[in-house]
Design a protein around this motif. Structure first.
Motif, short mmCIF file in Angstrom:
data_model
loop_
_atom_site.label_atom_id
_atom_site.label_comp_id
_atom_site.label_asym_id
_atom_site.label_seq_id
_atom_site.Cartn_x
_atom_site.Cartn_y
_atom_site.Cartn_z
N GLY A 82 8.72 28.12 27.09
CA GLY A 82 8.78 26.89 27.47
C GLY A 82 10.12 26.05 26.89
N CYS B 173 12.87 34.49 34.54
CA CYS B 173 11.75 33.13 35.06
C CYS B 173 10.87 33.51 35.90
CB CYS B 173 12.96 32.22 35.54
SG CYS B 173 11.93 30.73 35.91
N CYS C 39 13.43 29.40 29.55
CA CYS C 39 13.39 28.02 29.31
C CYS C 39 13.93 28.02 27.85
CB CYS C 39 12.14 27.66 29.62
SG CYS C 39 11.52 27.10 31.09
N SER D 95 5.89 25.04 28.52
CA SER D 95 6.13 25.82 29.59
C SER D 95 5.52 25.58 30.91
CB SER D 95 6.03 27.09 29.21
OG SER D 95 4.74 27.79 29.70
N CYS D 96 5.90 26.32 32.08
CA CYS D 96 5.32 26.08 33.16
C CYS D 96 4.10 26.91 33.49
CB CYS D 96 6.26 26.10 34.49
SG CYS D 96 6.78 27.95 34.90
#
Ligand code: SF4
Lengths: 360, 182
Positions: B64, B123, B93, B25-26
């Motif tokens: 993620g 998100c 995600c 994930s970010c």
């Protein structure tokens, strides 16, 4: 006899997936190997398939902690290619967002460092304080993480009531000065856990080319906000905190002082916010063939974007990103050499790594 | 159901322990998950605790878009969680691979690899939404312990302030509309 202790990639002491192999002799670490790439989503390649508006939304998701910085740098680079200049109000709003982001990122780091020290109370205090920063960010942008504030030639949302935001920031500054800063600078728990470990000397810092707070904690006075000002940083008055010691305490102090500097910049920017447009409305633009780069001081150090475009195309030809963790990462090896095994989680967290940016 | 089973259902529902796993994930969702455990949102009032080992956990929270490197790890960790177990997919995600769709280094979405019980969209989703999703998962967990429920994924509603048409998704659709008109 030396032996290898693998840590990660999925490990409770690590926030993100990466692998640290520690080569130890007894309790002493003699070397470390870092393996990354677990977060590789191929964003740079994806960017070539997205148009100039979608690419901003994509790049915002490179990192969930410094999302605004990534779009700011990308927009700066794209503005270089199109020749647009954002109006002054937009530049100020960009500064405000960047500083708020630095605040929340540093407080977050302080919380995680406190958790690794075993100082759970401090962790909770930091996160409670971080929620107040998030309130301000949400009041401005409507979002908590991916703010989507930047666009080519300006920003998406205006700050309609800077006075109320200013009051929030002042309350925040008071709180920071009252809790986080004194605990980290004077508390015996924090001091005894951090002093003298993970030392990175100035010579080594220069040789490795580290950036951001890690460089400033090793006595290098480098800060892009000062050295190559972007947005409205030329009009701001602030100091760049530098500490010569190079250990974890120095990194802690640099970040703590930066929190106060960020509050100072925020106060100035909010009280001087110039009137006018927030974006170059209705102005037509074309991308010229070429490459533009932009550099911005992110909470973790210098971020560089290099964007190439071919005239007439809607998609970038290449977007290259260089993140601060990429530059700071190799320093971990020199920091952990000779450290005790129990100190390594704190030492590697002290560079504030962000592997999701680095892997992309 | 005898008294023992009733007691087990009650306890499962009131003390779900989480294991958090980052499938590329970010960080946005991971930070929001941690934020949901801290004083403002305080998921611990539901008996939720973040655990360091999957073997101690009841609920697996995965964030993620599932990168190639993470697939095997996710499957291993899923097998390590003792049953009955539930999986919460946090963020857009794992549900759809989100903005990273079409990437060649992804192997998502998540339900291709492990059965997912609750999807929390957003998100990232707001901490309130994450807590709601975890509470739902705890409910599923208790029911599953009682009568071996088949897996039917639940998609939680979106929580939080709307984007008021100013976010890039709106900009992109506007652009498309303009193109169509031109
Ligand atoms: S859903 Fe959004 S915030 Fe969460 S990991 Fe994916 S891109 Fe990041």
């Amino acid at each position: 006899m030396s032996y290898k202790i693998p840590m990660g990639p999925y490990h409770p002491a690590l926030e993100e997936p990466y692998k640290l192999d520690l080569i130890c002799e007894g309790e002493t670490v003699i070397d470390a190997q870092l393996h990354i790439g677990f977060n590789f989503r191929g964003i740079e390649h994806l960017a070539e398939t997205r148009n100039y508006i979608q690419v901003i939304a994509l790049m915002e998701r490179v990192c969930g902690i410094c999302s605004n910085i990534h779009t700011l740098t990308l927009c700066n680079a794209m503005e270089g290619l199109t020749g647009l200049t954002p109006p002054p109000r937009a530049q100020y709003i960009r500064v405000i967002m960047a500083e708020l982001e630095r605040l929340h990122s540093h407080v977050l780091w302080a919380g995680i460092a406190a958790k690794l020290m075993g100082f759970k109370t401090m962790f909770m205090t930091c996160f409670e304080l971080r929620e107040k920063v998030m309130d301000v960010l949400q009041a401005i942008s409507g979002n908590r993480v991916n703010y989507s504030m930047n666009r080519i030639g300006g920003v998406n949302r205006d700050i309609t009531d800077p006075q109320s935001i200013l009051r929030l920031v002042e309350a925040l500054e008071l709180e920071m000065g009252r809790t986080v800063i004194p605990i980290f600078t004077t508390s015996r728990t924090a001091r005894s856990r951090c002093a003298g470990i993970g030392v990175l000397t100035t010579e080594k810092a220069v040789a490795l080319g580290v950036v951001g707070p890690v460089a400033r904690a090793s006595g290098l006075p480098q800060d892009l906000r000062r050295a190559a000002p972007y947005a409205a940083y030329t009009e701001m008055d602030f100091d760049v905190p530098v500490q010569p010691a190079g250990d974890v305490t120095a990194r802690l102090l640099v970040r703590a002082l930066e929190i106060m500097e960020s509050c100072k910049i925020l106060r100035q920017a909010l009280s001087k916010l110039p009137p006018g447009e927030i974006a170059t409305e209705g102005e037509k633009f074309v991308f010229t063939t070429g490459t533009a780069t932009a550099r911005v001081e992110a909470p973790r150090g210098e971020v560089m974007y290099s964007v190439s475009w071919k005239e007439g195309s809607r998609n970038p030809a290449r977007v290259h990103v260089r993140t601060p963790t990429f530059a700071v990462m190799p320093a971990i090896r020199w920091m952990v050499k000779g450290a005790r095994l129990a100190d390594t989680p704190l030492i590697q967290a002290s560079i504030d790594p962000c592997y999701s940016c680095t892997d992309r | 159901m005898n008294l023992w089973n009733k007691l087990m259902c009650y306890s499962r529902r009131h003390s779900p322990w989480l294991f958090h796993m980052n499938g590329g994930s970010c960080n946005g969702c991971d930070i929001e998950l941690i934020a949901s455990l801290t004083p403002r949102y305080d998921a611990e009032q539901l008996g939720v605790r973040l655990e360091g080992s999957p073997r101690h956990a009841d609920i697996l929270c995965i964030t993620g878009p599932v990168t190639h490197n993470a697939v095997n790890a996710i499957k291993t960790v899923y097998d390590q969680v003792c049953g009955p177990k539930a999986v919460v997919a946090i963020g857009s995600c794992p549900a759809t691979t989100n903005v990273f769709i079409d990437s060649r280094t992804l192997d998502g979405p998540l339900n291709r690899h492990v059965p997912v019980d609750v999807f929390v969209p957003g998100c990232p989703p707001r901490p309130d939404a994450i807590i709601q999703g975890v509470a739902k998962a705890a409910e599923i967990l208790a029911e599953r312990a009682a009568k071996k429920l088949p897996i039917a994924p639940v998609v939680m509603p979106l929580v939080g302030p709307g984007c008021e048409g100013a976010c890039p998704c709106a900009a992109t659709t506007e652009l498309k509309n303009e193109e169509v008109r031109a």
